[in-house]
Design a protein around this motif. Sequence first.
Motif, short mmCIF file in Angstrom:
data_model
loop_
_atom_site.label_atom_id
_atom_site.label_comp_id
_atom_site.label_asym_id
_atom_site.label_seq_id
_atom_site.Cartn_x
_atom_site.Cartn_y
_atom_site.Cartn_z
N GLU A 67 43.81 47.82 54.37
CA GLU A 67 43.04 46.72 53.78
C GLU A 67 42.91 47.04 52.29
OE1 GLU A 67 38.54 45.10 53.85
OE2 GLU A 67 39.44 45.54 55.80
N ASP A 77 41.95 46.34 48.27
CA ASP A 77 41.03 45.70 47.33
C ASP A 77 41.39 46.20 45.93
OD1 ASP A 77 38.91 44.70 45.84
OD2 ASP A 77 37.35 45.73 46.98
N GLU A 110 40.91 51.52 54.32
CA GLU A 110 40.65 50.64 53.18
C GLU A 110 41.14 51.37 51.94
OE1 GLU A 110 36.88 48.21 51.40
OE2 GLU A 110 36.54 50.30 51.95
N SER A 116 37.77 54.99 53.74
CA SER A 116 38.17 54.32 52.50
C SER A 116 38.72 55.33 51.51
CB SER A 116 36.96 53.63 51.86
OG SER A 116 36.43 52.65 52.72
N ASP A 133 43.39 52.14 60.85
CA ASP A 133 43.36 51.37 59.61
C ASP A 133 42.61 52.14 58.54
OD1 ASP A 133 44.63 49.31 60.97
OD2 ASP A 133 42.81 48.15 61.27
#
Length: 142
Positions: free
Chosen positions: A3, A5, A31, A71, A29
């Motif tokens: 994911e 950003d 981030e 993350s 997964d």
Amino acid sequence: MIEFDDRYGLEDFKLQKLEVIKESLTDKDIELIFVDNQEMQKLNNNFRQVDKTTDVLSFPLDFMDGLPLGSLVINIEMAKEKSKELGHSLEDEISLMFIHGLLHLLGYDHETDNGQMRKKEEELIEQFCLPKSLIVRIEDAS
């Protein structure tokens, strides 16, 4: 899945290589956040009480089914500086920072282990045909 950003605004960055690297290590997964020096300094100060910028920060999540591994925050300004200084591509430097941070998410810690993280980084650098990473550069200088 990663994911993504992009708070830095790095136009046209492709995640494919990072996806391949991630998949070689975990199916969880993650981030991925791109930031500048100023935002990285704030994060480093807030979470580590170190009031300076850094290249990559990892924020692991406790293992629970369905949750991401954690993350990764990468400082793109620092990646640009380092890639220019060392004469390799920005994509390669981001990949090195990504590997370093991902290994931290997976529980490796070069500050406390007996070289396991360095060994794993070296394996991945060779596997993905990358230049030497930060941890390997530091070890070679000593």
